[in-house]
Design a protein around this motif. Structure first.
Motif, mmCIF file in Angstrom:
data_model
loop_
_atom_site.group_PDB
_atom_site.id
_atom_site.type_symbol
_atom_site.label_atom_id
_atom_site.label_comp_id
_atom_site.label_asym_id
_atom_site.label_seq_id
_atom_site.Cartn_x
_atom_site.Cartn_y
_atom_site.Cartn_z
ATOM 1 N N MET A 72 3.060 7.231 13.964
ATOM 2 C CA MET A 72 4.115 6.389 13.363
ATOM 3 C C MET A 72 3.656 5.967 11.969
ATOM 4 O O MET A 72 2.583 5.412 11.791
ATOM 5 N N SER A 73 4.447 6.284 10.949
ATOM 6 C CA SER A 73 4.065 5.845 9.614
ATOM 7 C C SER A 73 5.191 4.994 9.029
ATOM 8 O O SER A 73 6.366 5.241 9.262
ATOM 9 N N VAL A 74 4.796 4.012 8.269
ATOM 10 C CA VAL A 74 5.774 3.108 7.665
ATOM 11 C C VAL A 74 6.316 3.780 6.410
ATOM 12 O O VAL A 74 5.567 4.358 5.619
ATOM 13 N N LYS A 75 7.624 3.735 6.238
ATOM 14 C CA LYS A 75 8.239 4.396 5.088
ATOM 15 C C LYS A 75 7.831 3.661 3.809
ATOM 16 O O LYS A 75 7.890 2.435 3.727
ATOM 17 N N LEU A 76 7.397 4.433 2.814
ATOM 18 C CA LEU A 76 6.955 3.823 1.552
ATOM 19 C C LEU A 76 8.155 3.353 0.744
ATOM 20 O O LEU A 76 9.166 4.051 0.664
ATOM 21 N N GLY A 77 8.014 2.195 0.105
ATOM 22 C CA GLY A 77 9.034 1.732 -0.830
ATOM 23 C C GLY A 77 8.887 2.464 -2.155
ATOM 24 O O GLY A 77 7.810 2.962 -2.477
ATOM 25 N N ARG A 78 9.971 2.513 -2.926
ATOM 26 C CA ARG A 78 9.950 3.257 -4.193
ATOM 27 C C ARG A 78 8.888 2.753 -5.168
ATOM 28 O O ARG A 78 8.348 3.523 -5.954
ATOM 29 N N ASN A 79 8.594 1.470 -5.069
ATOM 30 C CA ASN A 79 7.629 0.886 -6.008
ATOM 31 C C ASN A 79 6.226 0.728 -5.425
ATOM 32 O O ASN A 79 5.326 0.243 -6.097
ATOM 33 N N ASP A 80 6.059 1.180 -4.180
ATOM 34 C CA ASP A 80 4.715 1.140 -3.574
ATOM 35 C C ASP A 80 3.837 2.211 -4.222
ATOM 36 O O ASP A 80 4.345 3.200 -4.749
ATOM 37 N N PRO A 81 2.508 2.036 -4.169
ATOM 38 C CA PRO A 81 1.618 3.089 -4.676
ATOM 39 C C PRO A 81 1.774 4.362 -3.831
ATOM 40 O O PRO A 81 1.941 4.280 -2.617
ATOM 41 N N CYS A 82 1.763 5.502 -4.499
ATOM 42 C CA CYS A 82 1.961 6.781 -3.786
ATOM 43 C C CYS A 82 0.835 7.028 -2.785
ATOM 44 O O CYS A 82 -0.324 6.671 -3.029
ATOM 45 N N TRP A 83 1.168 7.690 -1.697
ATOM 46 C CA TRP A 83 0.182 8.021 -0.654
ATOM 47 C C TRP A 83 -0.914 8.959 -1.155
ATOM 48 O O TRP A 83 -1.978 9.053 -0.563
ATOM 49 N N CYS A 84 -0.671 9.664 -2.271
ATOM 50 C CA CYS A 84 -1.663 10.638 -2.750
ATOM 51 C C CYS A 84 -2.803 9.976 -3.514
ATOM 52 O O CYS A 84 -3.712 10.664 -3.964
ATOM 53 N N LYS A 85 -2.738 8.659 -3.672
ATOM 54 C CA LYS A 85 -3.801 7.881 -4.345
ATOM 55 C C LYS A 85 -3.869 8.166 -5.844
ATOM 56 O O LYS A 85 -4.909 7.988 -6.479
ATOM 57 N N SER A 86 -2.757 8.613 -6.430
ATOM 58 C CA SER A 86 -2.737 8.857 -7.873
ATOM 59 C C SER A 86 -2.750 7.554 -8.649
ATOM 60 O O SER A 86 -3.035 7.533 -9.839
ATOM 61 N N GLY A 87 -2.369 6.450 -7.962
ATOM 62 C CA GLY A 87 -2.243 5.164 -8.638
ATOM 63 C C GLY A 87 -0.835 4.951 -9.194
ATOM 64 O O GLY A 87 -0.488 3.860 -9.638
ATOM 65 N N LYS A 88 -0.010 6.019 -9.158
ATOM 66 C CA LYS A 88 1.369 5.887 -9.652
ATOM 67 C C LYS A 88 2.264 5.299 -8.568
ATOM 68 O O LYS A 88 1.935 5.335 -7.386
ATOM 69 N N LYS A 89 3.426 4.799 -9.003
ATOM 70 C CA LYS A 89 4.421 4.344 -8.031
ATOM 71 C C LYS A 89 4.979 5.551 -7.283
ATOM 72 O O LYS A 89 5.117 6.634 -7.872
ATOM 73 N N TYR A 90 5.347 5.307 -6.022
ATOM 74 C CA TYR A 90 5.858 6.400 -5.184
ATOM 75 C C TYR A 90 7.034 7.116 -5.857
ATOM 76 O O TYR A 90 7.098 8.343 -5.894
ATOM 77 N N LYS A 91 7.962 6.347 -6.426
ATOM 78 C CA LYS A 91 9.166 6.956 -7.023
ATOM 79 C C LYS A 91 8.820 7.872 -8.201
ATOM 80 O O LYS A 91 9.546 8.815 -8.494
ATOM 81 N N ALA A 92 7.698 7.580 -8.861
ATOM 82 C CA ALA A 92 7.313 8.389 -10.020
ATOM 83 C C ALA A 92 6.325 9.494 -9.625
ATOM 84 O O ALA A 92 5.864 10.262 -10.476
ATOM 85 N N CYS A 93 6.007 9.550 -8.340
ATOM 86 C CA CYS A 93 4.990 10.531 -7.909
ATOM 87 C C CYS A 93 5.578 11.457 -6.850
ATOM 88 O O CYS A 93 6.309 12.381 -7.180
ATOM 89 N N HIS A 94 5.318 11.205 -5.577
ATOM 90 C CA HIS A 94 5.689 12.167 -4.535
ATOM 91 C C HIS A 94 7.003 11.869 -3.799
ATOM 92 O O HIS A 94 7.263 12.491 -2.767
ATOM 93 N N GLN A 95 7.822 10.958 -4.307
ATOM 94 C CA GLN A 95 9.038 10.652 -3.533
ATOM 95 C C GLN A 95 10.003 11.852 -3.461
ATOM 96 O O GLN A 95 10.447 12.246 -2.375
ATOM 97 N N ALA A 96 10.281 12.443 -4.612
ATOM 98 C CA ALA A 96 11.206 13.596 -4.619
ATOM 99 C C ALA A 96 10.626 14.754 -3.800
ATOM 100 O O ALA A 96 11.352 15.470 -3.098
ATOM 101 N N PHE A 97 9.325 14.890 -3.908
ATOM 102 C CA PHE A 97 8.584 15.918 -3.159
ATOM 103 C C PHE A 97 8.786 15.722 -1.647
ATOM 104 O O PHE A 97 9.143 16.649 -0.915
ATOM 105 N N ASP A 98 8.597 14.479 -1.203
ATOM 106 C CA ASP A 98 8.764 14.183 0.226
ATOM 107 C C ASP A 98 10.201 14.420 0.676
ATOM 108 O O ASP A 98 10.443 14.889 1.794
ATOM 109 N N GLU A 99 11.152 14.120 -0.202
ATOM 110 C CA GLU A 99 12.561 14.318 0.159
ATOM 111 C C GLU A 99 12.867 15.807 0.316
ATOM 112 O O GLU A 99 13.614 16.209 1.204
#
Ligand code: MF3
Ligand code: CO
Length: 291
Positions: A1-28
């Motif tokens: 079970m994983s909690v869905k990341l918010g758009r402004n949360d740090p990306c799961w890839c540890k890039s330090g970027k916000k999720y929306k600017a990093c892997h969000q489109a990728f995950d979609e």
């Protein structure tokens, strides 16, 4: 079970970027493929920049060891000498031979001669003679990062039949590699490998395949070659896996030595060849990390 990341949360890839600017489109995009019924990769097998850098350092040792063997392998040499070279050179460069003690495997390298398909035990009793074809399969751990590749070597005067098997097997890997691109499928690669072997009158071993690699020796996905275009796992940037078909001159059937439970042979005693490369899926295609 994983909690869905918010758009402004740090990306799961540890890039330090916000999720929306990093892997969000990728995950979609992955989620869409999954909804369409495709097999999709889990985040755990998608490597970030730091991991890719570490894996590349491990690959440098693997390549150096194979380059050294390529220069020094010769007729009259026994395969235990190859094992010693691999151990000595890998450890001298700060690495650990990944095969050693892996699931009880007793050597630092696999040396598979002629009708040996894979996992051949190096031995003082196996003396390379003119006409032999031998696969040397090297794998390294450096700072916890894994690399894995293998090459074929032709000893002395090799028959045209065996030489053709070695060449065509290499071509299979090259043709498979061309199919590796983001948002393609592993089956695109598998079919290319299989079709080329088949067109040349050969068979491709079904039971043993390639694998994801990098953070572990063997990760998902399992990489077979009896797959079809558009099937098997979706390929996305950051995935690393091996392409390592075992191509038989004769029938597809194999057996495992029941005395050691490791060494694999062709059932009909005809030669088998294998080349193994390690490939990274990039944003615009692929990069070969190890060969
Ligand atoms: N190097 C082999 C591979 O390509 C693994 C061999 S398992 C070992 O996956 F234990 F024999 F090393
Ligand atoms: Co491998």
């Amino acid at each position: 079970m994983s909690v869905k990341l918010g758009r402004n949360d740090p990306c799961w890839c540890k890039s330090g970027k916000k999720y929306k600017a990093c892997h969000q489109a990728f995950d979609e995009r992955i989620a869409l493929a999954a909804a369409q019924g495709h097999i999709v990769p889990n985040h755990s097998i998608i490597k970030n920049a730091e991991q890719i850098a570490g894996i590349k350092e491990s690959c440098k040792i693997n390549i150096a060891v194979l380059d050294y063997i390529e220069e020094h392998i010769h007729e009259g040499m026994n395969t235990a000498e190859i094992d010693k070279i691999v151990y000595d050179l890998t450890t001298k460069m700060g690495g650990i031979p990944a095969p050693l003690h892996y699931q009880g495997y007793p050597f630092s390298v696999c040396t598979s001669v002629n009708e040996q398909v894979c996992h051949g035990f190096p031995s003082e009793d196996v003396i390379l003679k003119s006409g032999d074809i031998v696969n040397v399969d090297v794998s390294t751990i450096l700072n916890g990062y894994f690399s894995d590749s293998s090459r074929m070597f032709c000893i002395g005067e090799v028959s045209p039949e065996k030489q053709r098997l070695v060449n065509v097997t290499k071509e299979c890997v090259e043709l498979g590699l061309k199919e590796v691109k983001p948002w393609g499928f592993l089956g695109d690669m598998g079919q290319a490998v299989h079709d080329h072997a088949f067109a040349n009158g050969y068979t491709v071993v079904r039971e043993i395949g390639g694998h994801g690699v990098g953070l572990e020796f063997h990760e998902d996905p399992w990489v077979g070659y009896n797959s079809r275009r558009g099937e098997e796992m979706l390929l996305v940037p950051g995935m690393i896996f091996t392409i390592e078909p075992m191509v038989n001159m004769g029938k597809v059937d194999i057996y495992i030595d029941d005395e050691n439970d490791w060494e694999v042979y062709t059932a009909d005693g005809k030669p088998s060849a294998q080349w193994e490369i390690m490939v990274l899926v990039t944003e615009d295609g692929h990069e070969v990390l190890c060969w």
